[in-house]
Design a protein around this motif. Sequence first.
Motif, PDB file in Angstrom:
ATOM      1  N   GLY A 101       0.977  -1.157   0.056  1.00 24.06           N
ATOM      2  CA  GLY A 101      -0.275  -0.024   0.077  1.00 24.06           C
ATOM      3  C   GLY A 101       0.938   1.216   0.168  1.00 24.06           C
ATOM      4  N   ALA A 102       1.945   1.138   0.882  1.00 25.41           N
ATOM      5  CA  ALA A 102       2.734   2.574   0.681  1.00 25.41           C
ATOM      6  C   ALA A 102       3.431   2.652  -0.548  1.00 25.41           C
ATOM      7  CB  ALA A 102       4.179   1.997   1.845  1.00 25.41           C
ATOM      8  N   LEU A 103       3.697   1.537  -1.443  1.00 28.52           N
ATOM      9  CA  LEU A 103       4.143   1.731  -2.495  1.00 28.52           C
ATOM     10  C   LEU A 103       3.305   2.234  -3.619  1.00 28.52           C
ATOM     11  CD1 LEU A 103       6.810  -1.605  -3.293  1.00 28.52           C
ATOM     12  CD2 LEU A 103       7.332   1.052  -2.877  1.00 28.52           C
ATOM     13  N   ARG A 104       2.030   1.636  -3.680  1.00 28.46           N
ATOM     14  CA  ARG A 104       0.915   2.298  -4.296  1.00 28.46           C
ATOM     15  C   ARG A 104       0.634   3.853  -4.056  1.00 28.46           C
ATOM     16  NH1 ARG A 104      -1.203  -2.731  -3.188  1.00 28.46           N
ATOM     17  NH2 ARG A 104      -2.672  -1.810  -1.493  1.00 28.46           N
ATOM     18  N   ALA A 105       0.770   4.312  -2.840  1.00 30.48           N
ATOM     19  CA  ALA A 105       0.632   5.629  -2.498  1.00 30.48           C
ATOM     20  C   ALA A 105       1.781   6.329  -2.951  1.00 30.48           C
ATOM     21  CB  ALA A 105       0.283   5.692  -1.058  1.00 30.48           C
ATOM     22  N   ALA A 106       3.027   5.847  -3.000  1.00 31.40           N
ATOM     23  CA  ALA A 106       3.939   6.777  -3.404  1.00 31.40           C
ATOM     24  C   ALA A 106       4.200   6.948  -4.933  1.00 31.40           C
ATOM     25  CB  ALA A 106       5.381   5.876  -2.877  1.00 31.40           C
ATOM     26  N   ARG A 107       3.615   6.147  -5.790  1.00 30.25           N
ATOM     27  CA  ARG A 107       3.606   5.987  -7.029  1.00 30.25           C
ATOM     28  C   ARG A 107       3.225   7.215  -7.711  1.00 30.25           C
ATOM     29  NH1 ARG A 107       6.891   4.309 -10.430  1.00 30.25           N
ATOM     30  NH2 ARG A 107       6.827   2.471  -9.717  1.00 30.25           N
ATOM     31  N   PRO A 108       2.134   7.873  -7.518  1.00 25.15           N
ATOM     32  CA  PRO A 108       1.843   9.279  -8.112  1.00 25.15           C
ATOM     33  C   PRO A 108       2.649  10.365  -7.614  1.00 25.15           C
ATOM     34  CG  PRO A 108      -0.343   8.286  -6.693  1.00 25.15           C
ATOM     35  CD  PRO A 108       0.928   7.546  -6.657  1.00 25.15           C
ATOM     36  N   GLU A 109       3.278  10.101  -6.633  1.00 26.90           N
ATOM     37  CA  GLU A 109       4.316  11.350  -6.202  1.00 26.90           C
ATOM     38  C   GLU A 109       5.706  10.919  -6.865  1.00 26.90           C
ATOM     39  OE1 GLU A 109       5.321  14.692  -5.441  1.00 26.90           O
ATOM     40  OE2 GLU A 109       3.562  14.063  -4.535  1.00 26.90           O
ATOM     41  N   ILE A 110       6.155   9.841  -7.181  1.00 27.47           N
ATOM     42  CA  ILE A 110       7.162   9.368  -8.002  1.00 27.47           C
ATOM     43  C   ILE A 110       6.849  10.065  -9.365  1.00 27.47           C
ATOM     44  CG2 ILE A 110       8.710   7.781  -8.739  1.00 27.47           C
ATOM     45  CD1 ILE A 110       7.635   6.104  -6.290  1.00 27.47           C
ATOM     46  N   ASP A 111       5.894   9.717  -9.897  1.00 25.52           N
ATOM     47  CA  ASP A 111       5.522  10.015 -11.310  1.00 25.52           C
ATOM     48  C   ASP A 111       5.598  11.525 -11.413  1.00 25.52           C
ATOM     49  OD1 ASP A 111       5.321   7.305 -11.936  1.00 25.52           O
ATOM     50  OD2 ASP A 111       3.099   7.365 -11.827  1.00 25.52           O
ATOM     51  N   ARG A 112       5.053  12.093 -10.455  1.00 26.44           N
ATOM     52  CA  ARG A 112       4.949  13.908 -10.475  1.00 26.44           C
ATOM     53  C   ARG A 112       6.420  14.123 -10.340  1.00 26.44           C
ATOM     54  NH1 ARG A 112       0.464  14.438  -8.140  1.00 26.44           N
ATOM     55  NH2 ARG A 112       1.147  13.674  -5.988  1.00 26.44           N
ATOM     56  N   ASN A 114       9.505  12.930 -11.065  1.00 27.33           N
ATOM     57  CA  ASN A 114      10.213  12.637 -12.394  1.00 27.33           C
ATOM     58  C   ASN A 114       9.664  13.609 -13.482  1.00 27.33           C
ATOM     59  OD1 ASN A 114      11.915  10.803 -11.655  1.00 27.33           O
ATOM     60  ND2 ASN A 114      10.351   9.114 -11.930  1.00 27.33           N
ATOM     61  N   ALA A 115       8.353  13.867 -13.697  1.00 31.14           N
ATOM     62  CA  ALA A 115       7.613  14.741 -14.661  1.00 31.14           C
ATOM     63  C   ALA A 115       8.365  16.143 -14.350  1.00 31.14           C
ATOM     64  CB  ALA A 115       6.222  14.938 -14.572  1.00 31.14           C
ATOM     65  N   GLU A 116       8.529  16.671 -13.258  1.00 24.10           N
ATOM     66  CA  GLU A 116       9.097  17.923 -12.852  1.00 24.10           C
ATOM     67  C   GLU A 116      10.615  17.756 -13.365  1.00 24.10           C
ATOM     68  OE1 GLU A 116       8.401  19.048  -8.779  1.00 24.10           O
ATOM     69  OE2 GLU A 116       6.259  18.694  -8.947  1.00 24.10           O
ATOM     70  N   THR A 119      10.706  18.152 -17.263  1.00 20.58           N
ATOM     71  CA  THR A 119      10.497  19.446 -17.373  1.00 20.58           C
ATOM     72  C   THR A 119      11.577  20.281 -17.139  1.00 20.58           C
ATOM     73  OG1 THR A 119       8.190  19.261 -17.014  1.00 20.58           O
ATOM     74  CG2 THR A 119       9.070  21.670 -16.979  1.00 20.58           C
ATOM     75  N   LEU A 120      12.491  20.150 -16.103  1.00 26.21           N
ATOM     76  CA  LEU A 120      13.525  20.951 -16.181  1.00 26.21           C
ATOM     77  C   LEU A 120      14.564  20.560 -16.723  1.00 26.21           C
ATOM     78  CD1 LEU A 120      15.049  22.861 -13.636  1.00 26.21           C
ATOM     79  CD2 LEU A 120      15.875  20.712 -12.485  1.00 26.21           C
ATOM     80  N   LEU A 121      14.723  19.326 -17.136  1.00 29.79           N
ATOM     81  CA  LEU A 121      16.158  18.738 -17.848  1.00 29.79           C
ATOM     82  C   LEU A 121      15.650  18.776 -19.475  1.00 29.79           C
ATOM     83  CD1 LEU A 121      17.607  16.102 -15.344  1.00 29.79           C
ATOM     84  CD2 LEU A 121      18.151  18.416 -15.516  1.00 29.79           C
ATOM     85  N   GLY A 122      14.574  18.658 -19.566  1.00 30.17           N
ATOM     86  CA  GLY A 122      13.996  18.367 -21.103  1.00 30.17           C
ATOM     87  C   GLY A 122      14.225  16.715 -21.116  1.00 30.17           C
ATOM     88  N   ALA A 123      13.415  16.208 -22.082  1.00 33.32           N
ATOM     89  CA  ALA A 123      13.092  14.809 -22.317  1.00 33.32           C
ATOM     90  C   ALA A 123      14.546  14.218 -22.600  1.00 33.32           C
ATOM     91  CB  ALA A 123      12.406  14.717 -23.291  1.00 33.32           C
ATOM     92  N   ASP A 124      15.722  14.999 -23.669  1.00 35.84           N
ATOM     93  CA  ASP A 124      16.764  14.212 -23.903  1.00 35.84           C
ATOM     94  C   ASP A 124      17.768  14.332 -22.722  1.00 35.84           C
ATOM     95  OD1 ASP A 124      15.868  13.711 -26.243  1.00 35.84           O
ATOM     96  OD2 ASP A 124      17.054  15.418 -27.242  1.00 35.84           O
ATOM     97  N   GLY A 125      17.609  15.617 -21.917  1.00 35.26           N
ATOM     98  CA  GLY A 125      18.654  15.934 -20.758  1.00 35.26           C
ATOM     99  C   GLY A 125      18.225  14.857 -19.751  1.00 35.26           C
ATOM    100  N   PHE A 126      17.070  14.549 -19.349  1.00 35.76           N
ATOM    101  CA  PHE A 126      16.484  13.573 -18.400  1.00 35.76           C
ATOM    102  C   PHE A 126      17.238  12.181 -18.831  1.00 35.76           C
ATOM    103  CE2 PHE A 126      13.737  10.389 -16.526  1.00 35.76           C
ATOM    104  CZ  PHE A 126      13.346  11.121 -15.356  1.00 35.76           C
ATOM    105  N   THR A 127      16.819  11.917 -20.060  1.00 35.83           N
ATOM    106  CA  THR A 127      17.422  10.345 -20.458  1.00 35.83           C
ATOM    107  C   THR A 127      19.053  10.479 -20.354  1.00 35.83           C
ATOM    108  OG1 THR A 127      15.535   9.948 -21.829  1.00 35.83           O
ATOM    109  CG2 THR A 127      17.549   8.759 -22.384  1.00 35.83           C
ATOM    110  N   SER A 128      19.524  11.383 -20.900  1.00 41.93           N
ATOM    111  CA  SER A 128      21.172  11.257 -20.763  1.00 41.93           C
ATOM    112  C   SER A 128      21.564  11.245 -19.221  1.00 41.93           C
ATOM    113  CB  SER A 128      21.810  12.387 -21.699  1.00 41.93           C
ATOM    114  OG  SER A 128      21.381  13.594 -21.211  1.00 41.93           O
TER     115      SER A 128
END
Length: 141
Positions: A101-112, A114-116, A119-128
């Motif tokens: 349950g803790a992992l399920r509750a954490a998932r949306p925050e992890i996704d949010r 990573n999305a931030e 945005t900060l690094l750009g898609a290519d910057g994030f991947t590299s």
Amino acid sequence: MAEPDDRLFFLLQRAAHQLRTTADRRLLTAAGITTAQLGGLFAVHDRPGLTQQELARVLGLRESAVTGLVGRLAAAGLLSKGAHPREHRAVVLELTEAGSGALRAARPEIDRFNAELRTLLGADGFTSTAAALHDLAHWRP
């Protein structure tokens, strides 16, 4: 314009601190766990029956640090410890329903989070950056 700072180790330390404190605050609010606890829970989720020694290796921590981490997770009801089938001194670790349950509750925050970072690094910057950090984490000089 100021020259970019090329003190890589210093910058990695500052970035790690900034990321960890921000993620810890958000994860505590969302799921009641820290990033260190999240790492332990994900490792056990990915490899049920993992021993504490194996968990230490996976997380890159000393066994004494993992003993404390596992103790806190077990006391919080997020992990269970059981007898190892072949090694009498070893224990195997399993996620409890509360740990899942803790992992399920954490998932949306992890996704949010990573999305931030995307945005900060750009898609290519994030991947590299992720690839470079993976290489650094597995570097054996």
